[in-house]
Design an enzyme around this catalytic site. Structure first.
Site: not given
Ligand code: GDP
Ligand code: IMO
Ligand code: MG
Length: 430
Positions: A13, A16, A40-41, A225, A302
């Protein structure tokens, strides 16, 4: 030609997605090499916000987008993501390619991820619950199923029946679960329907990527990640189940290490972490709350609140080494606008009283030694000219660069594409 790897230097996070999207303008292809929809990007442009979980962030600019062999793919979730993009007028048809060697996330992987976490109780990893760990476990123990297997329905069905039998035994006898057992027949018809939709995208992606390299194209490799979630080099066992490091891009896409020209490390100007595990500079006070609220630090996958803390130079210095980082994009500096004083961990005091400037194997029971720097106490959000950045911010950046041993090539002052300063754009690699 340039092959550039974009890699997270902390616990994910870092931003990226924003940088991949930005650099995609200059790229011919964007390739994901590991992870799955645990990522999650976030990409923001115009008034729109996109959160990509599986598809490479390059998809938004209609650039060739490739899911490499190292990725684990939940087909149902991918189709959902494709549909969501279609609703926002982004079609993927002509430029998405999925590796025939990528592993499939099967229904039992998600079930076992959840049940495994429940079993661990207070020692749980805090996974995203997407079945990532169990899918990689099966890959390594050679019980996985691959995207290409779908192209041979008879063989796929036979293997499915064999594997389902084993998974049902696990469900009943090991997990002692009373959940309904898996049905090979139902799964077969479900996956046959997915194949109908996805068949045009499936191909030999190592061949495609290598051909593009031979043609002199610019290729971005999008890490998911971050360095300290790497299964070998992260804060084990509180890690994800893949090699998140830049080195993973070679095995995860089928190219040789001699092809890589640059490794851009994405660095958040402070530190965050989602899920369990040690976090030496974590702040459980007002400063932590301020970072959380100013940075909107909630997980993009999430929705869990992210734990927040000061910048840790030991972590990022180690990331520079492990990834061979050639320069850094420093993100979310604007989040620090309101702080009187900023702190940076420059060494750790170990439980035996000794000090170290090199990251120890275990981050449990270390106390960070913090260096203070003055904050800039003015609005930097949205600044796009280097000359307008506050003096104190430039000093903060210079100190970070000196401590971690890498130069800064990009400065980010907001979530949008344009809220970015690319230093020496003419000499940029792509
Ligand atoms: P990724 O997983 O590394 O792609 O990062 P995420 O998208 O999960 O989290 C980064 C968050 O920070 C997203 O909400 C971005 O929109 C946002 N972001 C990225 N760069 C900046 C920045 O420079 N300033 C601010 N305020 N937000 C940023
Ligand atoms: P991006 O690409 C932050 C964390 C989870 C958990 C651990 C293992 O958006 O930076 P997993 O579901 O992978 O088995 O969970 O890893 N995690 C992430 N944290 N950003 C991510 O991705 C993450 N992907 C997994 O919270 O602690
Ligand atoms: Mg993320």
């Amino acid at each position: 030609m340039a092959c550039v790897i974009i890699v997270g230097t902390q616990w994910g996070d870092e931003g990226k997605g924003k940088i991949v999207d930005l650099l995609t303008e200059r790229a011919d292809a964007v390739v994901r090499y590991q992870g799955g929809n645990n990522a999650g990007h976030t990409v923001m442009f115009g008034e729109k916000t996109f959160i990509l979980h599986l598809l490479p962030s390059g998809i938004l600019r209609k650039t060739t987008s490739i899911l490499g062999n190292g990725v684990v793919i939940d087909l149902a979730e991918m189709i959902k993501e494709i549909d969501e993009l279609a609703q926002m007028d982004i079609a993927v048809e002509d430029h998405l390619h999925i590796s025939d060697r990528a592993q499939l996330v099967m229904p039992w992987h998600k079930t076992f991820d959840r049940l495994g976490e429940e079993q661990k109780g207070k020692n749980k990893i805090g996974t995203t619950g997407r079945g990532i760990g169990p899918a990689y476990e099966d890959k390594v123990r050679r019980s996985g199923m691959r995207v290409g297997d779908l192209l041979e329905p008879e063989l796929f069905k036979a293997r499915l029946e064999e594997i389902v039998e084993e998974k049902n035994k696990l469900l009943e006898l090991y997990y002692k679960s009373d959940e309904p057992s898996f049905s090979a027949e139902e799964i077969f018809s479900e996956f046959t329907a997915y194949l109908k939709i996805l068949k045009p995208y499936i191909r030999d992606t190592p061949l495609l990527v290598n051909q593009m390299i031979e043609e002199g194209k610019n290729i971005l490799f999008e890490g998911a990640q971050g360095t300290f979630l790497d299964v070998d080099h992260g804060t084990y066992p509180f890690v994800t189940s893949s090699n998140t490091l830049a080195g993973g891009a070679c095995a995860g896409t089928g190219i040789g290490p001699t092809r890589i020209n640059e490794v851009l490390g994405i660095v958040k100007a402070y530190t965050t972490r989602v899920g369990s595990g040690p976090f030496p500079t974590e702040l459980l006070d007002n400063d932590g709350e301020l970072l959380q609220s100013e940075g909107h630090e909630f997980g993009a996958t999430t929705g869990r609140p992210r734990r927040c803390g000061w910048f840790d130079a030991l972590l990022v210095r180690q990331a520079v080494r492990l990834n061979g980082i050639t320069s850094m994009a420093v993100m979310k500096l604007d989040v620090l606008d309101k702080f009187d004083t900023l702190k940076i961990a420059v060494s750790y005091r170990l439980s035996n009283g000794e000090h170290t400037e090199n990251l120890p194997r275990s981050l449990e029971n270390v106390t960070p030694v913090l260096e203070e720097m003055p904050g800039w106490k003015c609005k930097s959000a949205g600044i796009t000219e280097y000359d307008q950045l506050p003096r104190e911010m430039l000093a903060y950046l210079e100190r970070i660069s000196e401590l971690v041993g890498a130069k800064v090539s990009i400065i980010s002052t907001g979530p949008k594409r344009e809220e970015t300063i690319v230093l020496n754009p003419d000499q940029f690699w792509l």
